[in-house]
Motif scaffolding. Structure first.
Motif, PDB file in Angstrom:
ATOM      1  N   ASN A   1      41.432   1.014 101.772  1.00 12.59           N
ATOM      2  CA  ASN A   1      40.750  -0.171 102.297  1.00 12.59           C
ATOM      3  C   ASN A   1      41.216  -1.437 101.564  1.00 12.59           C
ATOM      4  O   ASN A   1      41.028  -1.557 100.349  1.00 12.59           O
ATOM      5  N   THR A   2      41.785  -2.370 102.307  1.00  7.90           N
ATOM      6  CA  THR A   2      42.369  -3.568 101.689  1.00  7.90           C
ATOM      7  C   THR A   2      41.295  -4.457 101.044  1.00  7.90           C
ATOM      8  O   THR A   2      41.517  -5.011  99.968  1.00  7.90           O
ATOM      9  N   LEU A   3      40.132  -4.560 101.698  1.00 10.68           N
ATOM     10  CA  LEU A   3      39.058  -5.399 101.162  1.00 10.68           C
ATOM     11  C   LEU A   3      38.562  -4.849  99.818  1.00 10.68           C
ATOM     12  O   LEU A   3      38.435  -5.585  98.829  1.00 10.68           O
ATOM     13  N   LEU A   4      38.327  -3.531  99.797  1.00  6.99           N
ATOM     14  CA  LEU A   4      37.872  -2.908  98.538  1.00  6.99           C
ATOM     15  C   LEU A   4      38.936  -3.035  97.452  1.00  6.99           C
ATOM     16  O   LEU A   4      38.612  -3.245  96.279  1.00  6.99           O
ATOM     17  N   TYR A   5      40.181  -2.930  97.875  1.00  5.51           N
ATOM     18  CA  TYR A   5      41.298  -3.086  96.923  1.00  5.51           C
ATOM     19  C   TYR A   5      41.226  -4.463  96.270  1.00  5.51           C
ATOM     20  O   TYR A   5      41.309  -4.590  95.041  1.00  5.51           O
ATOM     21  N   GLY A   6      41.038  -5.485  97.090  1.00  7.59           N
ATOM     22  CA  GLY A   6      40.966  -6.851  96.583  1.00  7.59           C
ATOM     23  C   GLY A   6      39.782  -7.038  95.644  1.00  7.59           C
ATOM     24  O   GLY A   6      39.910  -7.663  94.583  1.00  7.59           O
ATOM     25  N   ILE A   7      38.630  -6.471  96.031  1.00  9.80           N
ATOM     26  CA  ILE A   7      37.414  -6.637  95.208  1.00  9.80           C
ATOM     27  C   ILE A   7      37.591  -5.953  93.845  1.00  9.80           C
ATOM     28  O   ILE A   7      37.350  -6.544  92.797  1.00  9.80           O
ATOM     29  N   ILE A   8      38.054  -4.695  93.880  1.00  7.01           N
ATOM     30  CA  ILE A   8      38.211  -3.947  92.620  1.00  7.01           C
ATOM     31  C   ILE A   8      39.260  -4.610  91.725  1.00  7.01           C
ATOM     32  O   ILE A   8      39.082  -4.748  90.511  1.00  7.01           O
ATOM     33  N   LEU A   9      40.345  -5.064  92.340  1.00  4.33           N
ATOM     34  CA  LEU A   9      41.399  -5.716  91.554  1.00  4.33           C
ATOM     35  C   LEU A   9      40.871  -7.000  90.912  1.00  4.33           C
ATOM     36  O   LEU A   9      41.160  -7.280  89.740  1.00  4.33           O
ATOM     37  N   ALA A  10      40.075  -7.757  91.673  1.00  4.26           N
ATOM     38  CA  ALA A  10      39.501  -8.992  91.123  1.00  4.26           C
ATOM     39  C   ALA A  10      38.604  -8.675  89.927  1.00  4.26           C
ATOM     40  O   ALA A  10      38.668  -9.357  88.893  1.00  4.26           O
ATOM     41  N   VAL A  11      37.788  -7.609  90.046  1.00  4.33           N
ATOM     42  CA  VAL A  11      36.900  -7.219  88.942  1.00  4.33           C
ATOM     43  C   VAL A  11      37.728  -6.820  87.715  1.00  4.33           C
ATOM     44  O   VAL A  11      37.421  -7.211  86.578  1.00  4.33           O
ATOM     45  N   LEU A  12      38.808  -6.071  87.946  1.00  4.06           N
ATOM     46  CA  LEU A  12      39.658  -5.642  86.827  1.00  4.06           C
ATOM     47  C   LEU A  12      40.334  -6.829  86.140  1.00  4.06           C
ATOM     48  O   LEU A  12      40.457  -6.866  84.908  1.00  4.06           O
ATOM     49  N   ILE A  13      40.764  -7.792  86.946  1.00  8.45           N
ATOM     50  CA  ILE A  13      41.424  -8.972  86.367  1.00  8.45           C
ATOM     51  C   ILE A  13      40.425  -9.772  85.522  1.00  8.45           C
ATOM     52  O   ILE A  13      40.729 -10.191  84.409  1.00  8.45           O
ATOM     53  N   VAL A  14      39.214  -9.934  86.046  1.00  9.22           N
ATOM     54  CA  VAL A  14      38.169 -10.655  85.291  1.00  9.22           C
ATOM     55  C   VAL A  14      37.866  -9.909  83.988  1.00  9.22           C
ATOM     56  O   VAL A  14      37.803 -10.513  82.912  1.00  9.22           O
ATOM     57  N   ALA A  15      37.721  -8.569  84.083  1.00  9.72           N
ATOM     58  CA  ALA A  15      37.438  -7.763  82.879  1.00  9.72           C
ATOM     59  C   ALA A  15      38.561  -7.902  81.851  1.00  9.72           C
ATOM     60  O   ALA A  15      38.311  -7.998  80.645  1.00  9.72           O
ATOM     61  N   SER A  16      39.808  -7.947  82.334  1.00 11.43           N
ATOM     62  CA  SER A  16      40.950  -8.089  81.427  1.00 11.43           C
ATOM     63  C   SER A  16      40.891  -9.430  80.704  1.00 11.43           C
ATOM     64  O   SER A  16      41.106  -9.497  79.491  1.00 11.43           O
TER      65      SER A  16
END
Lengths: 216, 89
Positions: free
Chosen positions: B65-80
């Motif tokens: 799912n592209t939307l979920l991909y974007g959301i999870i990636l955004a969360v990971l980038i913020v966490a980083s």
């Protein structure tokens, strides 16, 4: 890069549980090792966060080579974060991949074992190759190849041991088919080796202290 | 001695690259163009479903799912970036 791309139901429940238990033992061991460590390496936590994000980001992208393949940067995880953090990282990446529909939930245990083999073999190869070459690029590149070859072997072994439900092919036919698949997969390892080599060489140039602290 | 060590690295790396490229091209010519899941199903004798990857940018596509991909990636980038800000590197 090696990843069991099958849907839930491909393995019997027995083997799903077996591989999950093996993966949980690995994850538990990693957590235990981190817990008993007296000094917390906070810098490594940051590095782990970065490689988790990078691995997840690239793992979901299908690259139009050989009909469609993808990278997952597991050797880079091993080299930069070490095997202890690496175990937790591959578990997290596999969980999140399943969450977006890339790979089955039941196969996470098996895939963690495949990815862990890539992480630990790349980590050990990278460290062992110090005696062979002083070039960080070639050390990381060769370690990537060794790690990914090992990952493909583990992937094939897990499928052969587990068997697949609902197929009529013999073990030899499965082995032949998976060997061809692994050979095509390894073509992409060349790209992954270059990417890993370039990243490690760059970090070694600008922040060599990060690479010196990869022991965990 | 250092020069020899560096040459050893490039020789080993070069030999591995050549061998792997030859093996991969041979295997690819035997199996033909397929997506990764099709290739898996073909190898195991499972029914081959045509892969549908929705959004496709110059042949590159997102699995799942592209939307979920974007959301999870955004969360990971913020966490980083949060861990970078507070824990440094």
């Amino acid at each position: 890069m090696a990843h069991i791309h099958l849907e839930d139901g491909s393995f019997t429940l027995f083997w799903v549980i077996v591989w999950w238990l093996c993966a949980l033992v690995l994850i538990g061991s990693a957590l235990f090792l981190l817990r008993i460590k007296k000094t917390k390496d906070v810098k490594k936590i940051t590095m782990a966060a970065f490689v988790t994000a990078a691995s997840f980001a690239i793992f979901q992208v299908q690259i139009p080579i050989f009909g469609g393949v993808h990278l997952n940067l597991t050797p880079l995880i091993g080299i930069l974060a070490g095997p202890v953090f690496g175990t937790l990282i591959v578990f997290i990446v596999n969980i999140m991949s399943a969450a977006i529909g890339h790979g089955g939930w039941g196969l996470i245990g098996a895939n963690v074992l495949v990815n862990f083999s890539e992480v630990i073999v790349a980590y050990l190869s990278y460290r062992g190759l110090k005696k062979v070459t002083s070039s960080l690029f070639f050390r990381a590149g060769i370690a990537t190849f060794v790690g990914l070859i090992c990952g493909n072997i583990v992937m094939i072994a897990i499928i052969l041991i587990s068997g697949i439900q609902g197929i009529t092919q013999s073990t030899l036919q499965i082995l032949t088919g998976l060997s061809l698949l692994a050979a095509v997969n390894m073509g992409v390892a060349v790209i992954e080796a270059f990417i890993t080599g370039l990243i490690v060489a760059y970090i070694g140039k600008v922040r060599p202290d990060i690479l010196e602290g990869t022991v965990s | 001695m250092t020069l020899f060590k560096d040459k050893k690295g490039i020789i080993i790396f070069g030999v591995i690259v050549v061998i792997i490229v030859i093996v991969a091209l041979t295997a690819y010519s035997m199996t033909g163009p397929m997506g990764i899941e099709e290739r898996f199903n073909h190898a195991l004798g499972l029914p081959i479903n045509q892969e549908d990857h929705g959004n496709n940018w110059f042949g590159f596509s997102i699995e799942g799912n592209t939307l979920l991909y974007g959301i999870i990636l955004a969360v990971l980038i913020v966490a980083s970036f949060v861990s970078y800000k507070y824990l440094k590197i």
